[in-house]
Design a protein around this motif. Structure first.
Motif, PDB file in Angstrom:
ATOM      1  N   LEU A  91       0.816  -1.215   0.000  1.00 56.26           N
ATOM      2  CA  LEU A  91       0.000   0.000   0.000  1.00 56.26           C
ATOM      3  C   LEU A  91       0.848   1.263   0.000  1.00 56.26           C
ATOM      4  O   LEU A  91       0.557   2.217  -0.721  1.00 56.26           O
ATOM      5  CB  LEU A  91      -0.969   0.025   1.188  1.00 56.26           C
ATOM      6  N   GLU A  92       1.912   1.285   0.784  1.00 60.26           N
ATOM      7  CA  GLU A  92       2.744   2.493   0.841  1.00 60.26           C
ATOM      8  C   GLU A  92       3.355   2.815  -0.522  1.00 60.26           C
ATOM      9  O   GLU A  92       3.341   3.966  -0.960  1.00 60.26           O
ATOM     10  CB  GLU A  92       3.840   2.353   1.894  1.00 60.26           C
ATOM     11  N   GLN A  93       3.870   1.814  -1.208  1.00 62.71           N
ATOM     12  CA  GLN A  93       4.458   2.063  -2.527  1.00 62.71           C
ATOM     13  C   GLN A  93       3.375   2.446  -3.530  1.00 62.71           C
ATOM     14  O   GLN A  93       3.589   3.310  -4.386  1.00 62.71           O
ATOM     15  CB  GLN A  93       5.251   0.853  -3.027  1.00 62.71           C
ATOM     16  N   GLN A  94       2.194   1.835  -3.430  1.00 61.26           N
ATOM     17  CA  GLN A  94       1.097   2.226  -4.310  1.00 61.26           C
ATOM     18  C   GLN A  94       0.748   3.697  -4.090  1.00 61.26           C
ATOM     19  O   GLN A  94       0.520   4.444  -5.047  1.00 61.26           O
ATOM     20  CB  GLN A  94      -0.136   1.339  -4.087  1.00 61.26           C
ATOM     21  N   MET A  95       0.728   4.127  -2.825  1.00 70.89           N
ATOM     22  CA  MET A  95       0.438   5.531  -2.513  1.00 70.89           C
ATOM     23  C   MET A  95       1.501   6.443  -3.139  1.00 70.89           C
ATOM     24  O   MET A  95       1.171   7.461  -3.760  1.00 70.89           O
ATOM     25  CB  MET A  95       0.369   5.739  -0.998  1.00 70.89           C
ATOM     26  N   LYS A  96       2.760   6.084  -3.008  1.00 72.83           N
ATOM     27  CA  LYS A  96       3.840   6.881  -3.590  1.00 72.83           C
ATOM     28  C   LYS A  96       3.703   6.944  -5.113  1.00 72.83           C
ATOM     29  O   LYS A  96       3.926   8.002  -5.713  1.00 72.83           O
ATOM     30  CB  LYS A  96       5.204   6.308  -3.194  1.00 72.83           C
ATOM     31  N   ASN A  97       3.318   5.832  -5.743  1.00 70.73           N
ATOM     32  CA  ASN A  97       3.120   5.811  -7.197  1.00 70.73           C
ATOM     33  C   ASN A  97       1.955   6.721  -7.601  1.00 70.73           C
ATOM     34  O   ASN A  97       2.038   7.416  -8.622  1.00 70.73           O
ATOM     35  CB  ASN A  97       2.867   4.381  -7.683  1.00 70.73           C
ATOM     36  N   CYS A  98       0.903   6.722  -6.802  1.00 73.88           N
ATOM     37  CA  CYS A  98      -0.237   7.619  -7.079  1.00 73.88           C
ATOM     38  C   CYS A  98       0.213   9.072  -7.050  1.00 73.88           C
ATOM     39  O   CYS A  98      -0.085   9.844  -7.973  1.00 73.88           O
ATOM     40  CB  CYS A  98      -1.348   7.413  -6.040  1.00 73.88           C
ATOM     41  N   TYR A  99       0.936   9.456  -5.996  1.00 76.16           N
ATOM     42  CA  TYR A  99       1.392  10.844  -5.879  1.00 76.16           C
ATOM     43  C   TYR A  99       2.368  11.217  -7.004  1.00 76.16           C
ATOM     44  O   TYR A  99       2.370  12.360  -7.466  1.00 76.16           O
ATOM     45  CB  TYR A  99       2.003  11.116  -4.505  1.00 76.16           C
ATOM     46  N   ASP A 101       2.228  10.089 -10.105  1.00 77.82           N
ATOM     47  CA  ASP A 101       1.386  10.381 -11.277  1.00 77.82           C
ATOM     48  C   ASP A 101       0.655  11.706 -11.112  1.00 77.82           C
ATOM     49  O   ASP A 101       0.549  12.491 -12.062  1.00 77.82           O
ATOM     50  CB  ASP A 101       0.364   9.260 -11.499  1.00 77.82           C
ATOM     51  N   LEU A 102       0.150  11.963  -9.920  1.00 77.94           N
ATOM     52  CA  LEU A 102      -0.567  13.232  -9.670  1.00 77.94           C
ATOM     53  C   LEU A 102       0.371  14.420  -9.874  1.00 77.94           C
ATOM     54  O   LEU A 102      -0.026  15.448 -10.430  1.00 77.94           O
ATOM     55  CB  LEU A 102      -1.177  13.232  -8.269  1.00 77.94           C
ATOM     56  N   GLU A 103       1.626  14.262  -9.461  1.00 71.44           N
ATOM     57  CA  GLU A 103       2.602  15.347  -9.655  1.00 71.44           C
ATOM     58  C   GLU A 103       2.828  15.627 -11.144  1.00 71.44           C
ATOM     59  O   GLU A 103       2.968  16.783 -11.549  1.00 71.44           O
ATOM     60  CB  GLU A 103       3.912  15.009  -8.962  1.00 71.44           C
ATOM     61  N   LYS A 104       2.839  14.591 -11.962  1.00 67.37           N
ATOM     62  CA  LYS A 104       2.992  14.782 -13.418  1.00 67.37           C
ATOM     63  C   LYS A 104       1.844  15.619 -13.970  1.00 67.37           C
ATOM     64  O   LYS A 104       2.056  16.494 -14.821  1.00 67.37           O
ATOM     65  CB  LYS A 104       3.034  13.429 -14.130  1.00 67.37           C
ATOM     66  N   ILE A 105       0.651  15.354 -13.505  1.00 69.83           N
ATOM     67  CA  ILE A 105      -0.526  16.093 -13.977  1.00 69.83           C
ATOM     68  C   ILE A 105      -0.465  17.534 -13.494  1.00 69.83           C
ATOM     69  O   ILE A 105      -0.701  18.475 -14.262  1.00 69.83           O
ATOM     70  CB  ILE A 105      -1.822  15.398 -13.533  1.00 69.83           C
ATOM     71  N   LEU A 106      -0.142  17.719 -12.219  1.00 69.40           N
ATOM     72  CA  LEU A 106      -0.023  19.080 -11.672  1.00 69.40           C
ATOM     73  C   LEU A 106       1.031  19.874 -12.449  1.00 69.40           C
ATOM     74  O   LEU A 106       0.802  21.034 -12.809  1.00 69.40           O
ATOM     75  CB  LEU A 106       0.336  19.027 -10.185  1.00 69.40           C
ATOM     76  N   THR A 107       2.162  19.254 -12.721  1.00 73.20           N
ATOM     77  CA  THR A 107       3.237  19.916 -13.465  1.00 73.20           C
ATOM     78  C   THR A 107       2.760  20.309 -14.863  1.00 73.20           C
ATOM     79  O   THR A 107       3.075  21.402 -15.335  1.00 73.20           O
ATOM     80  CB  THR A 107       4.475  18.989 -13.552  1.00 73.20           C
ATOM     81  N   HIS A 108       1.991  19.436 -15.505  1.00 76.42           N
ATOM     82  CA  HIS A 108       1.446  19.756 -16.830  1.00 76.42           C
ATOM     83  C   HIS A 108       0.674  21.067 -16.802  1.00 76.42           C
ATOM     84  O   HIS A 108       0.738  21.853 -17.742  1.00 76.42           O
ATOM     85  CB  HIS A 108       0.542  18.620 -17.318  1.00 76.42           C
ATOM     86  N   TYR A 109      -0.041  21.325 -15.723  1.00 78.98           N
ATOM     87  CA  TYR A 109      -0.849  22.542 -15.599  1.00 78.98           C
ATOM     88  C   TYR A 109      -0.108  23.683 -14.898  1.00 78.98           C
ATOM     89  O   TYR A 109      -0.692  24.716 -14.595  1.00 78.98           O
ATOM     90  CB  TYR A 109      -2.151  22.246 -14.861  1.00 78.98           C
ATOM     91  N   LEU A 166      -7.953  14.485  -6.901  1.00 77.20           N
ATOM     92  CA  LEU A 166      -7.673  15.850  -6.459  1.00 77.20           C
ATOM     93  C   LEU A 166      -8.569  16.877  -7.148  1.00 77.20           C
ATOM     94  O   LEU A 166      -8.999  16.658  -8.272  1.00 77.20           O
ATOM     95  CB  LEU A 166      -6.225  16.237  -6.775  1.00 77.20           C
ATOM     96  N   GLU A 167      -8.757  17.987  -6.460  1.00 74.59           N
ATOM     97  CA  GLU A 167      -9.299  19.201  -7.063  1.00 74.59           C
ATOM     98  C   GLU A 167      -8.281  20.288  -6.780  1.00 74.59           C
ATOM     99  O   GLU A 167      -7.758  20.400  -5.677  1.00 74.59           O
ATOM    100  CB  GLU A 167     -10.654  19.574  -6.471  1.00 74.59           C
ATOM    101  N   VAL A 168      -8.017  21.089  -7.813  1.00 73.88           N
ATOM    102  CA  VAL A 168      -6.944  22.066  -7.737  1.00 73.88           C
ATOM    103  C   VAL A 168      -7.495  23.440  -8.120  1.00 73.88           C
ATOM    104  O   VAL A 168      -8.348  23.548  -9.005  1.00 73.88           O
ATOM    105  CB  VAL A 168      -5.803  21.678  -8.722  1.00 73.88           C
TER     106      VAL A 168
END
Length: 172
Positions: A91-99, A101-109, A166-168
Motif C-alpha cells: 500500500l505504501e508504494q502504491q500511494m507513492k506511485n499515485c502521488y 502520477d498526480l505530480e505529473k498532472i499538476l506539473t502539466h498545468y 484531487l481538485e486544484v
C-alpha cells in the motif's frame, strides 16, 4: 389671502418637481455608467489531459479536466503505462506511485501540491493506510487540503489498494 395660501403648496410643488426629476435622471445616468463598467466573461472551454491515453481511452475517462482556474483530477492508482497494477500488496508504494502520477498532472498545468484544495482518498485497507498516511507530510509541506478518506470494498482492479483524486485551484 386664502387663495394665496392655497396656491403656495402648488407653487412649492411646481418648483420641487423639476429638481426631483433631474435628481432621478442623474441617478439613472450614474447607474447606467456603472452597468457600462461591468465585464462580461466568456465561458471557459474545458481542457482535457490524458496521462496514459491508451489506458484512459480503453476505460473511458480523462485523467484531468481544467476549466478556468479549476482542475479536477481523476483518481490516480498504481499502474504502469500499459495499465497493469504495480506494487501489488504494498500500500505504501502504491500511494507513492499515485502521488508521482498526480505530480505529473499538476506539473502539466503549472501547479504543485500547494495548489490542491481537495484530496479524496479511497482505500481497501483503512487501518494500513492510517499507518502509512504520514507520507503525506512529504507531499503537503505548507498546508493540507480538505478531503475525505473513504474505506471501500474494492477498486477498479483487485490488486489496487488505494486511489487518490484531487481538485486544484490554479492561482492567477
Amino acid at each position: 389671502m386664502k387663495k394665496t395660501q392655497n396656491q403656495l403648496p402648488l407653487l412649492l410643488l411646481a418648483i420641487a418637481m423639476p429638481l426631483v426629476i433631474q435628481s432621478c435622471r442623474q441617478q439613472q445616468g450614474e447607474e447606467s455608467r456603472e452597468i457600462e463598467k461591468e465585464v462580461v466573461v466568456a465561458p471557459e472551454k474545458p481542457e482535457y489531459f490524458l496521462l496514459r491515453p491508451e489506458v484512459e481511452k480503453a476505460y473511458g475517462y480523462s485523467h484531468a479536466v481544467k476549466i478556468g482556474n479549476s482542475i479536477k483530477i481523476s483518481g490516480a492508482v498504481s499502474m504502469d503505462d500499459a495499465g497493469n497494477p504495480t506494487a501489488i500488496g504494498d500500500l505504501e508504494q502504491q500511494m507513492k506511485n499515485c502521488y508521482a502520477d498526480l505530480e505529473k498532472i499538476l506539473t502539466h498545468y503549472g501547479c504543485t501540491f500547494d495548489d490542491v484544495v481537495v484530496e479524496n482518498i479511497f482505500t481497501t485497507h483503512m487501518p494500513l493506510f492510517l499507518e502509512k498516511s504520514v507520507y503525506r507530510n512529504e507531499i503537503y509541506t505548507k498546508h493540507f487540503p480538505t478531503g475525505s478518506w473513504i474505506g471501500v470494498k474494492e477498486l477498479a482492479l483487485p490488486e489496487l489498494m488505494i486511489e487518490i483524486e484531487l481538485e486544484v485551484h490554479k492561482a492567477e
